[in-house]
Structure formats: C-alpha cells, structure tokens
Design a protein around this motif. Sequence first.
Motif, PDB file in Angstrom:
ATOM      1  N   UNK A  39      71.753   5.374  82.449  1.00  0.00           N
ATOM      2  CA  UNK A  39      71.234   5.668  83.787  1.00  0.00           C
ATOM      3  C   UNK A  39      70.443   6.972  83.785  1.00  0.00           C
ATOM      4  N   UNK A  40      71.001   8.009  83.180  1.00  0.00           N
ATOM      5  CA  UNK A  40      70.313   9.304  83.163  1.00  0.00           C
ATOM      6  C   UNK A  40      69.011   9.234  82.361  1.00  0.00           C
ATOM      7  N   UNK A  41      69.030   8.527  81.225  1.00  0.00           N
ATOM      8  CA  UNK A  41      67.809   8.391  80.425  1.00  0.00           C
ATOM      9  C   UNK A  41      66.752   7.583  81.167  1.00  0.00           C
ATOM     10  N   UNK A  92      61.505   5.858  95.099  1.00  0.00           N
ATOM     11  CA  UNK A  92      62.938   5.566  95.013  1.00  0.00           C
ATOM     12  C   UNK A  92      63.172   4.082  94.765  1.00  0.00           C
ATOM     13  N   UNK A  93      62.399   3.228  95.419  1.00  0.00           N
ATOM     14  CA  UNK A  93      62.559   1.778  95.252  1.00  0.00           C
ATOM     15  C   UNK A  93      62.220   1.363  93.823  1.00  0.00           C
ATOM     16  N   UNK A  94      61.139   1.924  93.263  1.00  0.00           N
ATOM     17  CA  UNK A  94      60.781   1.595  91.882  1.00  0.00           C
ATOM     18  C   UNK A  94      61.855   2.061  90.912  1.00  0.00           C
ATOM     19  N   UNK A  95      62.370   3.254  91.141  1.00  0.00           N
ATOM     20  CA  UNK A  95      63.427   3.777  90.280  1.00  0.00           C
ATOM     21  C   UNK A  95      64.677   2.917  90.383  1.00  0.00           C
ATOM     22  N   UNK A  96      65.007   2.467  91.584  1.00  0.00           N
ATOM     23  CA  UNK A  96      66.180   1.627  91.787  1.00  0.00           C
ATOM     24  C   UNK A  96      66.019   0.289  91.074  1.00  0.00           C
ATOM     25  N   UNK A  97      64.820  -0.269  91.106  1.00  0.00           N
ATOM     26  CA  UNK A  97      64.570  -1.542  90.413  1.00  0.00           C
ATOM     27  C   UNK A  97      64.684  -1.370  88.901  1.00  0.00           C
ATOM     28  N   UNK A  99      66.561   0.755  87.263  1.00  0.00           N
ATOM     29  CA  UNK A  99      67.971   0.879  86.892  1.00  0.00           C
ATOM     30  C   UNK A  99      68.689  -0.465  87.000  1.00  0.00           C
ATOM     31  N   UNK A 100      68.365  -1.236  88.032  1.00  0.00           N
ATOM     32  CA  UNK A 100      69.003  -2.539  88.199  1.00  0.00           C
ATOM     33  C   UNK A 100      68.635  -3.501  87.073  1.00  0.00           C
ATOM     34  N   UNK A 101      67.433  -3.353  86.512  1.00  0.00           N
ATOM     35  CA  UNK A 101      67.044  -4.193  85.382  1.00  0.00           C
ATOM     36  C   UNK A 101      67.912  -3.922  84.157  1.00  0.00           C
ATOM     37  N   UNK A 102      68.342  -2.669  84.026  1.00  0.00           N
ATOM     38  CA  UNK A 102      69.194  -2.319  82.883  1.00  0.00           C
ATOM     39  C   UNK A 102      70.577  -2.959  82.996  1.00  0.00           C
ATOM     40  N   UNK A 103      71.028  -3.198  84.245  1.00  0.00           N
ATOM     41  CA  UNK A 103      72.367  -3.737  84.484  1.00  0.00           C
ATOM     42  C   UNK A 103      72.269  -5.007  85.330  1.00  0.00           C
ATOM     43  N   UNK A 105      73.298  -7.871  84.735  1.00  0.00           N
ATOM     44  CA  UNK A 105      74.474  -8.752  84.684  1.00  0.00           C
ATOM     45  C   UNK A 105      75.649  -8.206  85.500  1.00  0.00           C
ATOM     46  N   UNK A 106      75.507  -6.988  86.039  1.00  0.00           N
ATOM     47  CA  UNK A 106      76.603  -6.368  86.788  1.00  0.00           C
ATOM     48  C   UNK A 106      76.366  -6.575  88.280  1.00  0.00           C
ATOM     49  N   UNK A 107      77.325  -7.187  88.963  1.00  0.00           N
ATOM     50  CA  UNK A 107      77.218  -7.416  90.408  1.00  0.00           C
ATOM     51  C   UNK A 107      77.728  -6.176  91.144  1.00  0.00           C
ATOM     52  N   UNK A 108      76.847  -5.214  91.299  1.00  0.00           N
ATOM     53  CA  UNK A 108      77.239  -3.952  91.895  1.00  0.00           C
ATOM     54  C   UNK A 108      76.086  -3.409  92.740  1.00  0.00           C
ATOM     55  N   UNK A 109      76.396  -3.005  93.969  1.00  0.00           N
ATOM     56  CA  UNK A 109      75.361  -2.423  94.824  1.00  0.00           C
ATOM     57  C   UNK A 109      74.989  -1.038  94.312  1.00  0.00           C
ATOM     58  N   UNK A 110      73.712  -0.718  94.433  1.00  0.00           N
ATOM     59  CA  UNK A 110      73.200   0.547  93.918  1.00  0.00           C
ATOM     60  C   UNK A 110      72.552   1.343  95.035  1.00  0.00           C
ATOM     61  N   UNK A 111      72.871   2.621  95.104  1.00  0.00           N
ATOM     62  CA  UNK A 111      72.264   3.511  96.084  1.00  0.00           C
ATOM     63  C   UNK A 111      71.864   4.815  95.403  1.00  0.00           C
ATOM     64  N   UNK A 112      70.635   5.266  95.661  1.00  0.00           N
ATOM     65  CA  UNK A 112      70.124   6.508  95.085  1.00  0.00           C
ATOM     66  C   UNK A 112      69.894   7.508  96.205  1.00  0.00           C
TER      67      UNK A 112
END
Length: 219
Positions: A39-41, A92-97, A99-103, A105-112
């Motif tokens: 995530x940090x990278x 923020x939306x691009x960054x969120x997308x 990060x979501x591409x990296x995970x 397979x994980x069903x988890x809501x993401x908030x930045x």
Amino acid sequence: MGQKINPLGFRLGTTQNHHSFWFAKPKNFSMGIQEDEIIRNCIKDYVKKNKKLFSGFEGIAHIGIQKRIDFLQIIISIGFPNFLIEGRTRGVEELQMNIQKKFHSVNRRLNIAIIRIEKPYGQPNILAEYIALQLKNRVSFRKAIKKAIELTEQTGTKGIQVQIAGRIDGKEIARVEWIREGRVPLQTICAKIDHCSHKIRTIYGVLGIKIWIFVDQEE
C-alpha cells in the motif's frame, strides 16, 4: 544504546505511536506487513508519476493504515497543497482505484483520508526531500543543510541533526558529514524525536540522508 537503534522503534509506546493499527493471527502476521508495504509503495509510486503536480515535492510526512475485517482506512499526512487536497477528488479516486487493483481479491471497503500538516518543515521526511532536491540541482551540501535547518528552526523545534553519507560533491572517497543545531538527546526515551532515513541517486552514486528532529520532551 540510543545511538545504535532506530529512534522511532526505541520510543514506541512512550512518545511514538505505530503507523499501522490492526490485529492478525500469527500465521497471517507476515501477510499483513507485506500488505502494508504494498500500500505504501503504491501511494509513493503514484505520487512520483504525478510529481509535476506536486511542484517537485512528494510532501508525504507519513502514511497511517488502520485495518478492520471489512474496512481499510488509509490516512496520508501531506505537507504542501497539491491536487489531492485542493478540492479535486480525481487524484484521490485514481489513487483509490490503483490500491484496489492490488487487492482485487479482498472484499474490503477502502477509504483514503488526506490530512494537511500546518508546519511541513518540521517533518523529517519532507525536510529530507528538500535536501535531496537541492543536491540533485548541484547545490552545495552545506548550503542545502543550513537552509533546511533554518526552515526547521522557524517551526519551533528544539534541535535538529542532519547527516549525509556517500560520495558527497562527487569526491572519490565516500565520507560522512553532519551538522547539529540545538539539543538532540538520542538516549532520553521520554524525548519526542522524529527520525527518517532517505536515499538519493546522483550521477556519482547513492547518497544517504538521515535527519533527527527534537520536538519536545514529556515530563
């Protein structure tokens, strides 16, 4: 002892807090650490690709991560105004997308969440970026360090130490140079000290920058 170990890890639980908050079983602990690193990278790579919008600065002081079973909270502390916090949600939306591409397979809501720091030059990571930018522009390392110290003193810090190691100014032999202003009590656990280690690639090789900032001391 305070001279030999990381000042942040040395003071965890007293004046320093963890940047990641989550719980995992022992067999899943290593996966959680690797996930934090990814995530940090991902955030840092995204900022580097859009560095023109950041006026040459990444400006990230630190990245906090909070995990729950179905929720992932990322808190980014930024020192300078940029497209992430000037009311433009596209960054923020691009960054969120990304990060979501990296995970995926994980069903988890993401908030930045983006937090702006009032005194950016009081943060060692941002100060190290400033020195690195000056060194890339062929500025003398002593001028760069002294200017960085002047900027830090304006924030009301009690002491700062800056160290640069490597082939400084293109010299054939690598050496270590450091300058300290004020007090930097590395062996006092109750002293709140911020620290960072930063590396910069130059045409002469890699230079290492370390910064210690003495903020305050608890009674």
